[in-house]
Design a protein around this motif. Sequence first.
Motif, PDB file in Angstrom:
ATOM      1  N   VAL A 158      47.884 -11.191  28.927  1.00 38.48           N
ATOM      2  CA  VAL A 158      46.747 -10.496  28.304  1.00 38.48           C
ATOM      3  C   VAL A 158      46.603 -10.795  26.814  1.00 38.48           C
ATOM      4  O   VAL A 158      45.550 -10.531  26.233  1.00 38.48           O
ATOM      5  N   ALA A 159      47.646 -11.376  26.191  1.00 35.18           N
ATOM      6  CA  ALA A 159      47.577 -11.629  24.745  1.00 35.18           C
ATOM      7  C   ALA A 159      46.371 -12.497  24.354  1.00 35.18           C
ATOM      8  O   ALA A 159      45.641 -12.144  23.419  1.00 35.18           O
ATOM      9  N   PRO A 160      46.117 -13.631  25.063  1.00 31.30           N
ATOM     10  CA  PRO A 160      44.944 -14.432  24.678  1.00 31.30           C
ATOM     11  C   PRO A 160      43.643 -13.631  24.790  1.00 31.30           C
ATOM     12  O   PRO A 160      42.767 -13.752  23.938  1.00 31.30           O
ATOM     13  N   SER A 161      43.532 -12.775  25.845  1.00 27.48           N
ATOM     14  CA  SER A 161      42.328 -11.955  26.003  1.00 27.48           C
ATOM     15  C   SER A 161      42.128 -11.070  24.791  1.00 27.48           C
ATOM     16  O   SER A 161      41.029 -10.976  24.242  1.00 27.48           O
ATOM     17  N   ILE A 162      43.213 -10.390  24.381  1.00 31.84           N
ATOM     18  CA  ILE A 162      43.093  -9.459  23.256  1.00 31.84           C
ATOM     19  C   ILE A 162      42.612 -10.208  22.025  1.00 31.84           C
ATOM     20  O   ILE A 162      41.682  -9.769  21.338  1.00 31.84           O
ATOM     21  N   ILE A 163      43.215 -11.371  21.752  1.00 33.80           N
ATOM     22  CA  ILE A 163      42.846 -12.130  20.554  1.00 33.80           C
ATOM     23  C   ILE A 163      41.401 -12.612  20.652  1.00 33.80           C
ATOM     24  O   ILE A 163      40.569 -12.342  19.777  1.00 33.80           O
ATOM     25  N   VAL A 164      41.089 -13.318  21.757  1.00 29.90           N
ATOM     26  CA  VAL A 164      39.753 -13.923  21.877  1.00 29.90           C
ATOM     27  C   VAL A 164      38.663 -12.855  21.927  1.00 29.90           C
ATOM     28  O   VAL A 164      37.639 -12.955  21.248  1.00 29.90           O
ATOM     29  N   ILE A 165      38.891 -11.799  22.727  1.00 25.23           N
ATOM     30  CA  ILE A 165      37.837 -10.791  22.893  1.00 25.23           C
ATOM     31  C   ILE A 165      37.621 -10.006  21.598  1.00 25.23           C
ATOM     32  O   ILE A 165      36.481  -9.675  21.250  1.00 25.23           O
ATOM     33  N   CYS A 166      38.695  -9.711  20.855  1.00 20.98           N
ATOM     34  CA  CYS A 166      38.506  -9.000  19.589  1.00 20.98           C
ATOM     35  C   CYS A 166      37.654  -9.831  18.632  1.00 20.98           C
ATOM     36  O   CYS A 166      36.777  -9.293  17.941  1.00 20.98           O
ATOM     37  N   ILE A 167      37.875 -11.149  18.622  1.00 22.58           N
ATOM     38  CA  ILE A 167      37.065 -12.009  17.756  1.00 22.58           C
ATOM     39  C   ILE A 167      35.606 -11.985  18.205  1.00 22.58           C
ATOM     40  O   ILE A 167      34.683 -11.751  17.414  1.00 22.58           O
ATOM     41  N   ALA A 169      34.092  -9.731  20.012  1.00 26.72           N
ATOM     42  CA  ALA A 169      33.507  -8.402  19.849  1.00 26.72           C
ATOM     43  C   ALA A 169      33.083  -8.169  18.403  1.00 26.72           C
ATOM     44  O   ALA A 169      32.029  -7.582  18.155  1.00 26.72           O
ATOM     45  N   SER A 170      33.896  -8.656  17.451  1.00 25.37           N
ATOM     46  CA  SER A 170      33.533  -8.436  16.045  1.00 25.37           C
ATOM     47  C   SER A 170      32.281  -9.243  15.695  1.00 25.37           C
ATOM     48  O   SER A 170      31.402  -8.773  14.975  1.00 25.37           O
ATOM     49  N   THR A 209      39.392  -4.563  26.706  1.00 20.73           N
ATOM     50  CA  THR A 209      39.508  -4.929  25.291  1.00 20.73           C
ATOM     51  C   THR A 209      38.171  -4.731  24.571  1.00 20.73           C
ATOM     52  O   THR A 209      38.124  -4.190  23.466  1.00 20.73           O
ATOM     53  N   PHE A 210      37.074  -5.158  25.217  1.00 17.25           N
ATOM     54  CA  PHE A 210      35.745  -4.996  24.613  1.00 17.25           C
ATOM     55  C   PHE A 210      35.452  -3.532  24.291  1.00 17.25           C
ATOM     56  O   PHE A 210      35.058  -3.185  23.172  1.00 17.25           O
ATOM     57  N   VAL A 211      35.634  -2.664  25.292  1.00 16.91           N
ATOM     58  CA  VAL A 211      35.316  -1.246  25.094  1.00 16.91           C
ATOM     59  C   VAL A 211      36.231  -0.656  24.021  1.00 16.91           C
ATOM     60  O   VAL A 211      35.772   0.038  23.111  1.00 16.91           O
ATOM     61  N   GLY A 212      37.533  -0.965  24.109  1.00 22.30           N
ATOM     62  CA  GLY A 212      38.482  -0.449  23.122  1.00 22.30           C
ATOM     63  C   GLY A 212      38.134  -0.887  21.715  1.00 22.30           C
ATOM     64  O   GLY A 212      38.147  -0.084  20.778  1.00 22.30           O
ATOM     65  N   TYR A 213      37.764  -2.167  21.574  1.00 16.68           N
ATOM     66  CA  TYR A 213      37.418  -2.685  20.248  1.00 16.68           C
ATOM     67  C   TYR A 213      36.196  -1.984  19.694  1.00 16.68           C
ATOM     68  O   TYR A 213      36.147  -1.630  18.521  1.00 16.68           O
ATOM     69  N   LYS A 214      35.213  -1.751  20.571  1.00 14.14           N
ATOM     70  CA  LYS A 214      33.975  -1.106  20.118  1.00 14.14           C
ATOM     71  C   LYS A 214      34.268   0.297  19.594  1.00 14.14           C
ATOM     72  O   LYS A 214      33.678   0.748  18.616  1.00 14.14           O
ATOM     73  N   VAL A 215      35.213   0.983  20.249  1.00 14.79           N
ATOM     74  CA  VAL A 215      35.502   2.367  19.872  1.00 14.79           C
ATOM     75  C   VAL A 215      36.372   2.427  18.616  1.00 14.79           C
ATOM     76  O   VAL A 215      36.135   3.234  17.714  1.00 14.79           O
ATOM     77  N   LYS A 216      37.388   1.576  18.534  1.00 10.06           N
ATOM     78  CA  LYS A 216      38.368   1.753  17.462  1.00 10.06           C
ATOM     79  C   LYS A 216      38.962   0.431  16.967  1.00 10.06           C
ATOM     80  O   LYS A 216      40.142   0.369  16.620  1.00 10.06           O
ATOM     81  N   GLY A 217      38.166  -0.627  16.937  1.00 14.33           N
ATOM     82  CA  GLY A 217      38.636  -1.890  16.384  1.00 14.33           C
ATOM     83  C   GLY A 217      39.797  -2.497  17.158  1.00 14.33           C
ATOM     84  O   GLY A 217      39.967  -2.216  18.345  1.00 14.33           O
ATOM     85  N   ALA A 269      43.002  -2.009  17.091  1.00 18.55           N
ATOM     86  CA  ALA A 269      43.949  -1.038  17.655  1.00 18.55           C
ATOM     87  C   ALA A 269      43.401  -0.466  18.957  1.00 18.55           C
ATOM     88  O   ALA A 269      44.126  -0.305  19.945  1.00 18.55           O
ATOM     89  N   GLY A 270      42.099  -0.190  18.987  1.00 17.28           N
ATOM     90  CA  GLY A 270      41.470   0.324  20.201  1.00 17.28           C
ATOM     91  C   GLY A 270      41.530  -0.688  21.333  1.00 17.28           C
ATOM     92  O   GLY A 270      41.809  -0.334  22.485  1.00 17.28           O
ATOM     93  N   GLY A 271      41.272  -1.962  21.000  1.00 12.56           N
ATOM     94  CA  GLY A 271      41.338  -3.015  22.006  1.00 12.56           C
ATOM     95  C   GLY A 271      42.723  -3.112  22.625  1.00 12.56           C
ATOM     96  O   GLY A 271      42.867  -3.245  23.844  1.00 12.56           O
ATOM     97  N   ILE A 272      43.744  -3.014  21.765  1.00 12.46           N
ATOM     98  CA  ILE A 272      45.127  -3.094  22.265  1.00 12.46           C
ATOM     99  C   ILE A 272      45.461  -1.866  23.107  1.00 12.46           C
ATOM    100  O   ILE A 272      46.036  -1.979  24.201  1.00 12.46           O
ATOM    101  N   ALA A 273      45.061  -0.675  22.644  1.00 10.12           N
ATOM    102  CA  ALA A 273      45.371   0.562  23.383  1.00 10.12           C
ATOM    103  C   ALA A 273      44.757   0.530  24.779  1.00 10.12           C
ATOM    104  O   ALA A 273      45.427   0.839  25.777  1.00 10.12           O
ATOM    105  N   ALA A 274      43.471   0.137  24.863  1.00 10.10           N
ATOM    106  CA  ALA A 274      42.807   0.106  26.165  1.00 10.10           C
ATOM    107  C   ALA A 274      43.460  -0.912  27.091  1.00 10.10           C
ATOM    108  O   ALA A 274      43.674  -0.650  28.282  1.00 10.10           O
ATOM    109  N   THR A 275      43.805  -2.077  26.547  1.00  7.78           N
ATOM    110  CA  THR A 275      44.401  -3.127  27.375  1.00  7.78           C
ATOM    111  C   THR A 275      45.775  -2.717  27.876  1.00  7.78           C
ATOM    112  O   THR A 275      46.102  -2.898  29.053  1.00  7.78           O
ATOM    113  N   LEU A 276      46.581  -2.137  26.986  1.00  7.00           N
ATOM    114  CA  LEU A 276      47.898  -1.670  27.434  1.00  7.00           C
ATOM    115  C   LEU A 276      47.726  -0.603  28.517  1.00  7.00           C
ATOM    116  O   LEU A 276      48.489  -0.542  29.478  1.00  7.00           O
ATOM    117  N   GLY A 277      46.694   0.235  28.372  1.00 11.78           N
ATOM    118  CA  GLY A 277      46.442   1.266  29.375  1.00 11.78           C
ATOM    119  C   GLY A 277      46.146   0.679  30.738  1.00 11.78           C
ATOM    120  O   GLY A 277      46.706   1.108  31.749  1.00 11.78           O
TER     121      GLY A 277
END
Lengths: 189, 183
Positions: free
Chosen positions: A84-93, A95-96, B65-73, B75-83
């Motif tokens: 899931v690490a690549p997803s978190i990195i790529v999707i956060c970018i 999404a921003s 990750t998308f939903v988490g990021y939208k809510v809380k940047g 950290a939110g993306g990581i929290a939702a994904t870990l969940g």
Amino acid sequence: MKEFLLLCWEYFKTGLFAIGGGYATIPFLREMSVKYGWFTLDQLTTMLAVSESTPGPIGVNMATYVGYSQFGIPGAIGATLSLVAPSIIVICIIASVLERFKQLKVVQGIFSGLRPAVCGFILSAVISIFLVSLFRTDALGAGDFGSFFKWKSILLFAALLAGYRLPKKTPHPIFLIVAAACAGMIFSF
Amino acid sequence: MNVLWDLYAAWFRMGLFTFGGGYAMLPMIQKEAIEKYHWATEDEIMDYYALGQVTPGIIAVNTATFVGYKVKGVAGGIAATLGVISPSLVIITIIAGLITNFSDIPIVQHALGGIQIGVCVLLFEAIRKLILKGVKDIPTFVIFAAAFALNYFTSIPTFVLVILAGATGYAMFLMKGQKEGNA
């Protein structure tokens, strides 16, 4: 330790290059099996069966299973986080960037084309699941119309749909899943 | 801090009660992320699904990750994904460690047979809602019908269809601009 890092690295690559749903990771798992011999293709089939029959996204379940089979609990955590690490990195970018450009008319135009298309993809997946679950398509091929309908499944479908739709406030999907599991056990589905 | 916990817990529930991949999670997302917490709109979830098809990784994880990021940047993306991955970690580890013939146990098979029908009901309701809301005029109906037909009857990879649909949206945008420009 070297093997452990190798497993994480392989899973990181899988997360980075497998585009689409969980089934898209299978070719990568096959490659791991051939390249490193961590598991046989037979074992892979078992892992797929378990991953499909347990809660959670299939790709994540498979990663946990493979990781656990190699290095126990640390392996399960390592493989899954690497996936899931690549997803978190790529999707956060993405999404921003998306937040910034969402207001642009051209971006809204592109999404107005994407949304109905996604509805179409989902409908296509839903129909495939319906055909497998409620009908016997092979019976139709053999000209046996009588056994085309899985009557027991259709009956349960109707009962569950009624139980879900009739109450004024729609129940949480969790209740429906639990009710469906109980009905399955009681009536031997 | 509280929002992060909500994100983790809600996606934990969604992971725990989803059988199958990304699309099967849709009814749970509609209930939790849209109706209960108002973290995203139906349109946004469709956007995330579309982007999830053309970006690396598993769709369910990408959506979280998308939903988490939208809510809380971040950290939110990581929290939702870990969940969303936590239930898998626990359940699969137990099954892999203890019950290797899990999917062959009769009672498990019966329960799963029932759950499969339950998932059908949930998906039927989810897609009904989506179509009623998202397919509202001739252009959206044409894209919807074409996407369905190409996805169902051909083996063109979905990410190619996503790119085609995006290009169609872009073309529609250009045509509309021209019309307005001429008027």
